[in-house]
Design a protein around this motif. Sequence first.
Motif, PDB file in Angstrom:
ATOM      1  N   THR A 129       0.624  -0.958   0.146  1.00  0.00           N
ATOM      2  CA  THR A 129       0.167  -0.514   0.325  1.00  0.00           C
ATOM      3  C   THR A 129       0.983   1.119   0.104  1.00  0.00           C
ATOM      4  OG1 THR A 129      -0.109   0.095   2.393  1.00  0.00           O
ATOM      5  CG2 THR A 129      -2.146  -1.101   0.672  1.00  0.00           C
ATOM      6  N   TYR A 130       0.412   2.080  -0.709  1.00  0.00           N
ATOM      7  CA  TYR A 130       0.977   3.394  -0.421  1.00  0.00           C
ATOM      8  C   TYR A 130       0.497   4.407  -0.771  1.00  0.00           C
ATOM      9  CZ  TYR A 130       4.201   0.906  -3.166  1.00  0.00           C
ATOM     10  OH  TYR A 130       5.510  -0.751  -3.822  1.00  0.00           O
ATOM     11  N   ARG A 131       0.704   5.611  -0.293  1.00  0.00           N
ATOM     12  CA  ARG A 131       0.073   7.451  -0.163  1.00  0.00           C
ATOM     13  C   ARG A 131      -0.044   7.668  -2.019  1.00  0.00           C
ATOM     14  NH1 ARG A 131       3.402  10.125   3.571  1.00  0.00           N
ATOM     15  NH2 ARG A 131       5.215   9.292   2.954  1.00  0.00           N
ATOM     16  N   LEU A 132      -1.141   8.642  -2.337  1.00  0.00           N
ATOM     17  CA  LEU A 132      -1.316   8.769  -3.006  1.00  0.00           C
ATOM     18  C   LEU A 132      -0.195   9.866  -3.702  1.00  0.00           C
ATOM     19  CD1 LEU A 132      -3.142   9.799  -5.796  1.00  0.00           C
ATOM     20  CD2 LEU A 132      -3.975  11.386  -3.932  1.00  0.00           C
ATOM     21  N   GLN A 133       0.797  10.675  -2.117  1.00  0.00           N
ATOM     22  CA  GLN A 133       1.860  10.984  -3.170  1.00  0.00           C
ATOM     23  C   GLN A 133       3.481   9.913  -3.877  1.00  0.00           C
ATOM     24  OE1 GLN A 133       0.445  11.386  -0.264  1.00  0.00           O
ATOM     25  NE2 GLN A 133       1.596  12.213   0.899  1.00  0.00           N
ATOM     26  N   GLU A 134       3.019   8.893  -3.317  1.00  0.00           N
ATOM     27  CA  GLU A 134       3.546   7.724  -4.191  1.00  0.00           C
ATOM     28  C   GLU A 134       3.469   7.178  -5.023  1.00  0.00           C
ATOM     29  OE1 GLU A 134       5.066   6.621   0.301  1.00  0.00           O
ATOM     30  OE2 GLU A 134       3.570   5.643   0.084  1.00  0.00           O
ATOM     31  N   ALA A 135       2.789   7.052  -5.634  1.00  0.00           N
ATOM     32  CA  ALA A 135       1.739   7.214  -7.120  1.00  0.00           C
ATOM     33  C   ALA A 135       3.074   6.480  -7.469  1.00  0.00           C
ATOM     34  CB  ALA A 135       1.086   7.597  -8.019  1.00  0.00           C
ATOM     35  N   ALA A 136       3.593   7.258  -7.406  1.00  0.00           N
ATOM     36  CA  ALA A 136       5.426   6.616  -8.560  1.00  0.00           C
ATOM     37  C   ALA A 136       5.796   5.395  -8.674  1.00  0.00           C
ATOM     38  CB  ALA A 136       6.451   7.789  -9.650  1.00  0.00           C
ATOM     39  N   GLN A 137       6.047   5.515  -7.305  1.00  0.00           N
ATOM     40  CA  GLN A 137       7.232   4.464  -6.332  1.00  0.00           C
ATOM     41  C   GLN A 137       5.629   3.338  -6.635  1.00  0.00           C
ATOM     42  OE1 GLN A 137       7.792   5.498  -3.401  1.00  0.00           O
ATOM     43  NE2 GLN A 137       8.117   3.342  -1.831  1.00  0.00           N
ATOM     44  N   ALA A 138       4.909   3.386  -6.612  1.00  0.00           N
ATOM     45  CA  ALA A 138       3.757   2.109  -6.336  1.00  0.00           C
ATOM     46  C   ALA A 138       3.465   1.515  -8.418  1.00  0.00           C
ATOM     47  CB  ALA A 138       2.393   3.078  -5.925  1.00  0.00           C
ATOM     48  N   VAL A 139       3.761   2.549  -9.645  1.00  0.00           N
ATOM     49  CA  VAL A 139       3.530   1.695 -10.229  1.00  0.00           C
ATOM     50  C   VAL A 139       4.792   1.247 -11.442  1.00  0.00           C
ATOM     51  CG1 VAL A 139       3.051   2.351 -12.721  1.00  0.00           C
ATOM     52  CG2 VAL A 139       2.019   3.637 -11.010  1.00  0.00           C
ATOM     53  N   SER A 140       5.856   1.789 -10.372  1.00  0.00           N
ATOM     54  CA  SER A 140       7.338   1.063 -10.382  1.00  0.00           C
ATOM     55  C   SER A 140       7.413   0.563  -9.638  1.00  0.00           C
ATOM     56  CB  SER A 140       8.104   1.531 -10.451  1.00  0.00           C
ATOM     57  OG  SER A 140       8.596   3.684 -10.569  1.00  0.00           O
ATOM     58  N   HIS A 141       6.644  -0.294  -8.965  1.00  0.00           N
ATOM     59  CA  HIS A 141       6.690  -1.801  -8.107  1.00  0.00           C
ATOM     60  C   HIS A 141       5.892  -3.157  -9.547  1.00  0.00           C
ATOM     61  CE1 HIS A 141       6.486  -4.683  -5.746  1.00  0.00           C
ATOM     62  NE2 HIS A 141       5.465  -4.987  -5.347  1.00  0.00           N
ATOM     63  N   ILE A 142       5.447  -1.890 -10.353  1.00  0.00           N
ATOM     64  CA  ILE A 142       4.440  -3.098 -11.441  1.00  0.00           C
ATOM     65  C   ILE A 142       5.186  -3.599 -12.395  1.00  0.00           C
ATOM     66  CG2 ILE A 142       1.952  -3.329 -12.432  1.00  0.00           C
ATOM     67  CD1 ILE A 142       1.423  -3.602  -9.504  1.00  0.00           C
ATOM     68  N   ALA A 143       5.823  -2.442 -12.548  1.00  0.00           N
ATOM     69  CA  ALA A 143       6.878  -2.309 -13.493  1.00  0.00           C
ATOM     70  C   ALA A 143       7.771  -3.730 -13.785  1.00  0.00           C
ATOM     71  CB  ALA A 143       6.754  -1.058 -13.928  1.00  0.00           C
ATOM     72  N   GLY A 144       7.654  -3.702 -12.210  1.00  0.00           N
ATOM     73  CA  GLY A 144       9.027  -4.768 -12.123  1.00  0.00           C
ATOM     74  C   GLY A 144       8.717  -6.016 -12.499  1.00  0.00           C
ATOM     75  N   GLY A 145       7.514  -6.546 -12.686  1.00  0.00           N
ATOM     76  CA  GLY A 145       7.007  -7.910 -13.037  1.00  0.00           C
ATOM     77  C   GLY A 145       7.066  -9.163 -11.847  1.00  0.00           C
ATOM     78  N   HIS A 146       6.836  -8.413 -10.895  1.00  0.00           N
ATOM     79  CA  HIS A 146       7.114  -9.492  -9.347  1.00  0.00           C
ATOM     80  C   HIS A 146       6.253  -9.005  -8.357  1.00  0.00           C
ATOM     81  CE1 HIS A 146      10.188 -11.752 -11.279  1.00  0.00           C
ATOM     82  NE2 HIS A 146      11.006 -10.843 -12.123  1.00  0.00           N
ATOM     83  N   ALA A 147       5.450  -8.082  -8.691  1.00  0.00           N
ATOM     84  CA  ALA A 147       4.591  -7.405  -7.753  1.00  0.00           C
ATOM     85  C   ALA A 147       3.703  -8.818  -7.332  1.00  0.00           C
ATOM     86  CB  ALA A 147       3.512  -6.772  -7.928  1.00  0.00           C
ATOM     87  N   ARG A 148       3.479  -8.784  -5.662  1.00  0.00           N
ATOM     88  CA  ARG A 148       2.674  -9.591  -5.069  1.00  0.00           C
ATOM     89  C   ARG A 148       1.053  -9.339  -4.612  1.00  0.00           C
ATOM     90  NH1 ARG A 148       4.035 -12.571   0.438  1.00  0.00           N
ATOM     91  NH2 ARG A 148       5.777 -13.069  -0.263  1.00  0.00           N
ATOM     92  N   GLY A 149       0.569  -9.397  -5.491  1.00  0.00           N
ATOM     93  CA  GLY A 149      -1.241  -9.377  -5.360  1.00  0.00           C
ATOM     94  C   GLY A 149      -1.383  -7.872  -5.771  1.00  0.00           C
ATOM     95  N   THR A 150      -2.203  -7.859  -5.429  1.00  0.00           N
ATOM     96  CA  THR A 150      -2.809  -5.813  -5.913  1.00  0.00           C
ATOM     97  C   THR A 150      -1.815  -4.837  -5.031  1.00  0.00           C
ATOM     98  OG1 THR A 150      -4.544  -6.913  -7.080  1.00  0.00           O
ATOM     99  CG2 THR A 150      -4.657  -4.051  -7.112  1.00  0.00           C
ATOM    100  N   SER A 151      -1.377  -3.570  -5.559  1.00  0.00           N
ATOM    101  CA  SER A 151      -0.745  -2.781  -4.885  1.00  0.00           C
ATOM    102  C   SER A 151      -2.000  -1.584  -4.749  1.00  0.00           C
ATOM    103  CB  SER A 151       0.286  -1.665  -5.845  1.00  0.00           C
ATOM    104  OG  SER A 151       1.367  -2.879  -5.994  1.00  0.00           O
ATOM    105  N   VAL A 152      -1.757  -1.155  -3.539  1.00  0.00           N
ATOM    106  CA  VAL A 152      -3.078   0.189  -4.220  1.00  0.00           C
ATOM    107  C   VAL A 152      -2.633   1.391  -2.931  1.00  0.00           C
ATOM    108  CG1 VAL A 152      -5.356   0.590  -2.168  1.00  0.00           C
ATOM    109  CG2 VAL A 152      -4.647  -1.245  -3.219  1.00  0.00           C
ATOM    110  N   LEU A 153      -3.553   2.197  -3.940  1.00  0.00           N
ATOM    111  CA  LEU A 153      -2.906   4.185  -3.058  1.00  0.00           C
ATOM    112  C   LEU A 153      -4.174   4.298  -1.931  1.00  0.00           C
ATOM    113  CD1 LEU A 153      -2.328   6.009  -6.160  1.00  0.00           C
ATOM    114  CD2 LEU A 153      -0.633   4.597  -4.744  1.00  0.00           C
ATOM    115  N   THR A 154      -4.065   4.338  -0.760  1.00  0.00           N
ATOM    116  CA  THR A 154      -4.612   4.873   0.220  1.00  0.00           C
ATOM    117  C   THR A 154      -5.077   6.697   0.112  1.00  0.00           C
ATOM    118  OG1 THR A 154      -3.438   4.838   2.454  1.00  0.00           O
ATOM    119  CG2 THR A 154      -4.161   2.510   1.434  1.00  0.00           C
TER     120      THR A 154
END
Length: 353
Positions: free
Chosen positions: A318-343
Motif C-alpha cells: 500500500t502506498y500514499r497518493l503522493q507515492e504513486a510513481a513508486q507504486a506503478v514502478s513496483h508493478i513494472a518490475g514484473g514480480h508484484a505480489r497481489g495488487t498494489s493499492v493507493l490509500t
Amino acid sequence: MTTHAPVPHPTTASTAGTAIPSSMKAIVQDRYGSPESVLKLEDVAVPVPHDGEVLIRVHAASIHVGDLVAIEGEPLIARAAVGLRKPKNRVPGTDVAGTVVAVDGGSTGLQVGDEVFGWCAGAFAEYVCARADHLVPKPSNLTFEQAAAVGVSASAALQLLRGRVRPGQKVLVNGASGGLGSYAIQIAAAFGAEVTGVSSACNLDTVRSLGAAHVIDYTMEDFTLGKQRYDFILDNVANHSLSHTRRALTPDGVLQSNNGTSGGRWFGTMGTVMKAAIVSRFTRRQSAPTIKFPRREDLLAIAALIEAGKVTPLIGRTYRLQEAAQAVSHIAGGHARGTSVLTLDARAGSRAG
Ligand SMILES: NC(=O)c1ccc[n+]([C@@H]2O[C@H](COP(=O)([O-])OP(=O)(O)OC[C@H]3O[C@@H](n4cnc5c(N)ncnc54)[C@H](OP(=O)(O)O)[C@@H]3O)[C@@H](O)[C@H]2O)c1
C-alpha cells in the motif's frame, strides 16, 4: 494583491454535511514516460459529474498492468486507445473504491452516501467522476483498499476462466501470485478445479493459501517438462513458446495465453496474445483472450464470490497518493505480489465509509 473568493463546487450534494471542495490533490501526467519522470502531484479542480455520472470521494485506488501501459504509452499500439501524442486522461488510474458524494440526475440508481467500487478514468485523485453503470455496491466484508483492488484484474481473471474451467479439471496458472494470477487461482478453485499455481519460492505459501492444491517453484522446476498434464493452462507469463507450453496439456486441454514479451516496442505483451489468436484458428488446444472492459455484470459476479467467502482480494503493497510513481514502478518490475493499492484517506482500511 488580488485575492479570489473560493469558487464553490457546482454540485451542491455532500456526504454527512461535508461540503465538496472546488480543488483536490491528484496525480497528473502531461506526457508519456517512466512513472518517476512523468507523474506529479498537483492541485486540480474537482470534476463535476455529467450525463448520469456520480462523483466519488476516493478512499482507495489500485494499480494494474493497464495503468502502467497508459502511463508509459507503451506498447505503442496502445496509444490508439489512451492518446496518440499525450495521455487523453491527465489523471491516471482506473480501479477505485469510495463513497458517492454527488449524483447527476436521479436515474443513476446510486445515492449520496453509497459505498461503491468499480472503474473510472482518473482514480489517482481525491475525487473522481464515474458512470453509475461502472460501479457496484462494495461488499460489506471488504475494506475500501480490498474493494479498490477488484476492478480490472478480477474481471479479467473471471473472463479468462468462465465457461472454460469445469469442476474436477486440472488447471495450471502460470504467474499465480500477481494481480491477475491471485484472482485466477481463487476463481478456478471456486469453479471446482484442482489448481496448480506457478510462482517463485517466496510466493508459494501465498499461492497455496489462495486455494492452489499444488504449487511449482519456477526457479526449481519447469512445468512444461514435467509428467503432469493439465486440462486448462492460464499463462500470465509466456516464458515458454506456445507450442512448448501446449505439451503440458491433456489431449483435449486448452492453453489460454494472456501475456508475452515478443511484441517489441510496438506490440509488447500483445505479441504473444496476437500469435495465440492466429494459432487458435488452427487448433482448439489454443485459446486467445477475449477480455472486455468494463462489464458491470462481471463486477457483480465477483462481488457475489467475495460475499460467499470464495474470493478475497490479495493486497500487496500500500502506498500514499503522493507515492504513486513508486507504486506503478513496483508493478513494472514484473514480480508484484497481489495488487498494489493507493490509500487516499483514513477510511481506506475500514469496511465502512
Ligand atoms: N492485471 C490485469 O488487470 C490484467 C488484465 C489483462 C491482462 N493482463 C496480463 O496478465 C499479465 C499478468 O498480470 P498480473 O496483474 O498478474 O501481473 P503482475 O501483478 O505484474 O504479476 C506478475 C506475476 O508473474 C510472476 N512471474 C514472473 N516471472 C515468472 C516466471 N518466470 N514464471 C512464473 N511466474 C512468474 C510473478 O511472480 P514472482 O514474484 O513469484 O516471480 C508475479 O506474481 C500481465 O502482464 C498482463 O499482460 C493483466
